[in-house]
Design an enzyme around this catalytic site. Sequence first.
Site, PDB file in Angstrom:
ATOM      1  N   ILE A  88      -5.823  -5.217  21.094  1.00 51.59           N
ATOM      2  CA  ILE A  88      -6.270  -6.360  20.208  1.00 51.59           C
ATOM      3  C   ILE A  88      -5.277  -7.562  20.492  1.00 51.59           C
ATOM      4  O   ILE A  88      -4.193  -7.193  19.972  1.00 51.59           O
ATOM      5  CB  ILE A  88      -6.868  -6.103  19.053  1.00 51.59           C
ATOM      6  CG1 ILE A  88      -7.726  -4.848  18.953  1.00 51.59           C
ATOM      7  CG2 ILE A  88      -7.506  -7.135  18.289  1.00 51.59           C
ATOM      8  CD1 ILE A  88      -8.818  -4.945  19.587  1.00 51.59           C
TER       9      ILE A  88
ATOM     10  N   TYR B 132       2.872   7.195  14.956  1.00 53.60           N
ATOM     11  CA  TYR B 132       1.708   6.327  14.984  1.00 53.60           C
ATOM     12  C   TYR B 132       0.471   7.083  15.097  1.00 53.60           C
ATOM     13  O   TYR B 132      -0.562   6.999  14.688  1.00 53.60           O
ATOM     14  CB  TYR B 132       2.014   5.226  15.949  1.00 53.60           C
ATOM     15  CG  TYR B 132       0.839   3.930  15.571  1.00 53.60           C
ATOM     16  CD1 TYR B 132       0.621   3.340  14.758  1.00 53.60           C
ATOM     17  CD2 TYR B 132      -0.224   3.813  16.611  1.00 53.60           C
ATOM     18  CE1 TYR B 132      -0.485   2.418  14.585  1.00 53.60           C
ATOM     19  CE2 TYR B 132      -1.131   3.054  16.794  1.00 53.60           C
ATOM     20  CZ  TYR B 132      -1.320   2.219  15.521  1.00 53.60           C
ATOM     21  OH  TYR B 132      -2.416   1.148  15.651  1.00 53.60           O
ATOM     22  N   ALA B 133       0.499   7.822  16.237  1.00 50.10           N
ATOM     23  CA  ALA B 133      -0.717   8.484  16.751  1.00 50.10           C
ATOM     24  C   ALA B 133      -1.173   9.600  15.726  1.00 50.10           C
ATOM     25  O   ALA B 133      -2.226   9.752  15.553  1.00 50.10           O
ATOM     26  CB  ALA B 133      -0.493   9.114  18.258  1.00 50.10           C
ATOM     27  N   ALA B 134       0.060  10.462  14.983  1.00 49.08           N
ATOM     28  CA  ALA B 134      -0.410  11.204  14.177  1.00 49.08           C
ATOM     29  C   ALA B 134      -0.859  10.788  12.736  1.00 49.08           C
ATOM     30  O   ALA B 134      -1.980  11.023  12.513  1.00 49.08           O
ATOM     31  CB  ALA B 134       1.141  11.851  13.660  1.00 49.08           C
ATOM     32  N   SER B 135      -0.632   9.431  12.624  1.00 48.70           N
ATOM     33  CA  SER B 135      -0.868   8.688  11.262  1.00 48.70           C
ATOM     34  C   SER B 135      -2.668   8.421  11.773  1.00 48.70           C
ATOM     35  O   SER B 135      -3.263   8.651  10.844  1.00 48.70           O
ATOM     36  CB  SER B 135      -0.435   7.685  10.896  1.00 48.70           C
ATOM     37  OG  SER B 135      -0.280   6.573  11.798  1.00 48.70           O
ATOM     38  N   LYS B 136      -2.672   8.001  12.977  1.00 47.20           N
ATOM     39  CA  LYS B 136      -4.173   7.452  13.352  1.00 47.20           C
ATOM     40  C   LYS B 136      -5.245   8.612  13.539  1.00 47.20           C
ATOM     41  O   LYS B 136      -6.318   8.475  13.265  1.00 47.20           O
ATOM     42  CB  LYS B 136      -4.138   6.676  14.276  1.00 47.20           C
ATOM     43  CG  LYS B 136      -3.163   5.207  14.042  1.00 47.20           C
ATOM     44  CD  LYS B 136      -3.853   4.495  13.040  1.00 47.20           C
ATOM     45  CE  LYS B 136      -3.390   3.010  12.644  1.00 47.20           C
ATOM     46  NZ  LYS B 136      -4.040   2.352  11.632  1.00 47.20           N
TER      47      LYS B 136
ATOM     48  N   ASN C  78      -7.075  -1.104   6.212  1.00 46.09           N
ATOM     49  CA  ASN C  78      -6.612  -1.565   7.495  1.00 46.09           C
ATOM     50  C   ASN C  78      -5.285  -1.669   7.810  1.00 46.09           C
ATOM     51  O   ASN C  78      -4.621  -1.641   8.912  1.00 46.09           O
ATOM     52  CB  ASN C  78      -7.321  -2.963   7.766  1.00 46.09           C
ATOM     53  CG  ASN C  78      -6.749  -3.811   8.840  1.00 46.09           C
ATOM     54  OD1 ASN C  78      -6.766  -3.582  10.010  1.00 46.09           O
ATOM     55  ND2 ASN C  78      -6.158  -4.725   8.633  1.00 46.09           N
TER      56      ASN C  78
ATOM     57  N   VAL D  87       0.933  -1.316   0.055  1.00 44.09           N
ATOM     58  CA  VAL D  87      -0.034   0.083   0.104  1.00 44.09           C
ATOM     59  C   VAL D  87       0.896   1.441   0.200  1.00 44.09           C
ATOM     60  O   VAL D  87       0.286   2.408   0.066  1.00 44.09           O
ATOM     61  CB  VAL D  87      -0.899   0.049   1.100  1.00 44.09           C
ATOM     62  CG1 VAL D  87      -2.108  -0.986   1.216  1.00 44.09           C
ATOM     63  CG2 VAL D  87      -0.301   0.045   2.521  1.00 44.09           C
TER      64      VAL D  87
ATOM     65  N   SER E  18      -7.076   4.052  15.677  1.00 44.98           N
ATOM     66  CA  SER E  18      -6.605   3.349  16.889  1.00 44.98           C
ATOM     67  C   SER E  18      -6.808   4.543  18.191  1.00 44.98           C
ATOM     68  O   SER E  18      -7.038   5.784  17.855  1.00 44.98           O
ATOM     69  CB  SER E  18      -5.171   3.357  16.888  1.00 44.98           C
ATOM     70  OG  SER E  18      -4.387   3.050  18.077  1.00 44.98           O
TER      71      SER E  18
HETATM   72  P1  NAP Z   1      -0.934  -6.840  12.190  1.00 46.70           P
HETATM   73  O1  NAP Z   1      -1.358  -8.128  12.615  1.00 46.70           O
HETATM   74  O2  NAP Z   1       0.371  -6.316  12.142  1.00 46.70           O
HETATM   75  O3  NAP Z   1      -1.230  -6.765  10.440  1.00 46.70           O
HETATM   76  C1  NAP Z   1      -0.838  -5.784   9.810  1.00 46.70           C
HETATM   77  C2  NAP Z   1      -1.171  -6.044   8.405  1.00 46.70           C
HETATM   78  O4  NAP Z   1      -1.287  -4.744   7.658  1.00 46.70           O
HETATM   79  C3  NAP Z   1      -0.859  -7.126   7.751  1.00 46.70           C
HETATM   80  O5  NAP Z   1      -1.726  -7.877   7.074  1.00 46.70           O
HETATM   81  C4  NAP Z   1       0.361  -6.608   6.906  1.00 46.70           C
HETATM   82  O6  NAP Z   1       0.579  -7.464   5.929  1.00 46.70           O
HETATM   83  C5  NAP Z   1      -0.260  -5.351   6.412  1.00 46.70           C
HETATM   84  N1  NAP Z   1       0.539  -4.339   5.870  1.00 46.70           N
HETATM   85  C6  NAP Z   1       1.758  -3.651   6.625  1.00 46.70           C
HETATM   86  N2  NAP Z   1       2.300  -2.965   5.666  1.00 46.70           N
HETATM   87  C7  NAP Z   1       1.794  -3.093   4.361  1.00 46.70           C
HETATM   88  C8  NAP Z   1       2.181  -2.763   3.322  1.00 46.70           C
HETATM   89  N3  NAP Z   1       3.159  -1.735   3.158  1.00 46.70           N
HETATM   90  N4  NAP Z   1       1.320  -2.936   2.297  1.00 46.70           N
HETATM   91  C9  NAP Z   1       0.248  -3.729   2.326  1.00 46.70           C
HETATM   92  N5  NAP Z   1      -0.222  -4.287   3.572  1.00 46.70           N
HETATM   93  C10 NAP Z   1       0.695  -3.904   4.689  1.00 46.70           C
HETATM   94  O7  NAP Z   1      -1.713  -5.669  12.621  1.00 46.70           O
HETATM   95  P2  NAP Z   1      -3.301  -5.730  13.430  1.00 46.70           P
HETATM   96  O8  NAP Z   1      -2.721  -5.700  14.755  1.00 46.70           O
HETATM   97  O9  NAP Z   1      -4.102  -6.707  12.840  1.00 46.70           O
HETATM   98  O10 NAP Z   1      -3.765  -4.261  12.983  1.00 46.70           O
HETATM   99  C11 NAP Z   1      -4.478  -3.971  12.005  1.00 46.70           C
HETATM  100  C12 NAP Z   1      -4.791  -2.335  12.126  1.00 46.70           C
HETATM  101  O11 NAP Z   1      -5.566  -2.075  13.322  1.00 46.70           O
HETATM  102  C13 NAP Z   1      -3.526  -1.496  11.871  1.00 46.70           C
HETATM  103  O12 NAP Z   1      -3.975  -0.412  10.943  1.00 46.70           O
HETATM  104  C14 NAP Z   1      -3.331  -1.231  13.302  1.00 46.70           C
HETATM  105  O13 NAP Z   1      -2.791  -0.060  13.421  1.00 46.70           O
HETATM  106  C15 NAP Z   1      -4.669  -1.183  13.837  1.00 46.70           C
HETATM  107  N6  NAP Z   1      -4.909  -1.226  15.317  1.00 46.70           N
HETATM  108  C16 NAP Z   1      -4.247  -2.434  15.757  1.00 46.70           C
HETATM  109  C17 NAP Z   1      -4.607  -2.584  17.244  1.00 46.70           C
HETATM  110  C18 NAP Z   1      -4.110  -3.796  17.736  1.00 46.70           C
HETATM  111  O14 NAP Z   1      -4.058  -3.898  19.034  1.00 46.70           O
HETATM  112  N7  NAP Z   1      -3.801  -4.850  17.221  1.00 46.70           N
HETATM  113  C19 NAP Z   1      -4.706  -1.503  18.079  1.00 46.70           C
HETATM  114  C20 NAP Z   1      -5.234  -0.427  17.232  1.00 46.70           C
HETATM  115  C21 NAP Z   1      -5.312  -0.138  16.052  1.00 46.70           C
HETATM  116  P3  NAP Z   1       1.871  -7.727   5.205  1.00 46.70           P
HETATM  117  O15 NAP Z   1       2.928  -7.788   6.214  1.00 46.70           O
HETATM  118  O16 NAP Z   1       1.657  -9.352   4.708  1.00 46.70           O
HETATM  119  O17 NAP Z   1       2.017  -6.610   4.122  1.00 46.70           O
END
Ligand code: NAP
Length: 247
Positions: free
Chosen positions: A188, A155-159, A90, A64, A142
Site C-alpha cells: 500500500i 512481522y510475519a509471525a505477528s501478522k 490497525n 498500544v 498483512s
Molecule cells: P504506518 O503509515 O506506518 O502507520 C502506522 C500507524 O500505527 C501510525 O498511525 C502509528 O502512529 C501507529 N503506531 C505504531 N506504533 C504504535 C504504538 N506503539 N501505539 C500506538 N500507535 C502506534 O502504517 P500503514 O502502512 O498505514 O499500516 C497500517 C497497518 O497495516 C499496520 O498494521 C501494517 O502492518 C498493516 N499493513 C500495511 C501495509 C502497507 O503496505 N502499508 C501492508 C500490509 C499490512 P504513531 O507513530 O503516531 O504512534
Amino acid sequence: MLTDQVAIVTGASRGIGRATALKLAAQGAQVVACARSADKLAEVAHESTQRELSGSVVPSVLDVTDRTEIDKRVEDTIEQRGRIDILVNNAGITRDGLLMSMEDADFDEVITTNLKSVFWMTRAVSQHMVYARRGRLVNISSVSGLSGKEGQTNYAASKAGIVGFSKAAAKELAKRGITCNVVAPGSIEPDMIEGLSEQVKDGYKSLIPLRRFGQAEEVAEAVAFLAGPAATYITGQVRTVDGGLLM
Ligand code: NAP
C-alpha cells in the site's frame, strides 16, 4: 451508514488507520482515533471537521504497548460515549532483518506492538460488546502473515498470529452477536514504496496482477464494509486487499 456508532481505530495518525478513521466518520461514526503522535491525530480530526463529515474524529493519544493505558482508554470511552460498536486494530510496525541476526528486542517490539496490543484492545473492548450483544472487530494483518516474506520473520509471525487470534475470537464471540474479521493488505502506498528506486518499484509492480500499489483508502473500504451493516453474516474471514498478489 454508521450513524451514532462509536468506533475505536488504532494507528489512526497516518496511512491506513487515518484513511479508515476518516472513512468511518464519513459514514457517521464517532471515531476515537488512537496513536502516539498528538499533532498528527489533531490533523486527522481537523480534516474531518473541514470536510464536514457526518460523524467525527476525536484524537486520543495512546501507546498500544501499554496495557494499563489501553484498559483506561476503553473505560473512558464507555464513560464518555456509553458504547463501543467497532474496534479496528490497525497499529503496526516493522523491524525487518534476517533471521540469523535478528535481535530479541526487534522480535519482541514487533510482537508486542502488532499482536499483543490486539489481544489487549480486544479483551478490553469485547467485555463491553458482550453486554451489548453486538460489535464489530476488524484486525489488520498483512499478506506477509499469510505467505511469509524474507527479512520479516518477526512481522510475519505477528501478522499470522492476528489471523489465528481473530478466528478463535470469532468463534468465541459469535454467540454474543459479535463478528471478528481480518483485512490483509498487500503493498500500500506511500509507506511501502518510500525511498525505493523506480526500477525496484517496477519490479514489485510486475508481481502484482493489477500492476500497481494499493491506496490506503482502498483498504479502508474493506474495513468499513466489514464494520458496516452489509457484513452482518460474515465472521472469522480474512479479506486480502492486495491487487491479486496472493491468489
Ligand atoms: P504506518 O503509515 O506506518 O502507520 C502506522 C500507524 O500505527 C501510525 O498511525 C502509528 O502512529 C501507529 N503506531 C505504531 N506504533 C504504535 C504504538 N506503539 N501505539 C500506538 N500507535 C502506534 O502504517 P500503514 O502502512 O498505514 O499500516 C497500517 C497497518 O497495516 C499496520 O498494521 C501494517 O502492518 C498493516 N499493513 C500495511 C501495509 C502497507 O503496505 N502499508 C501492508 C500490509 C499490512 P504513531 O507513530 O503516531 O504512534
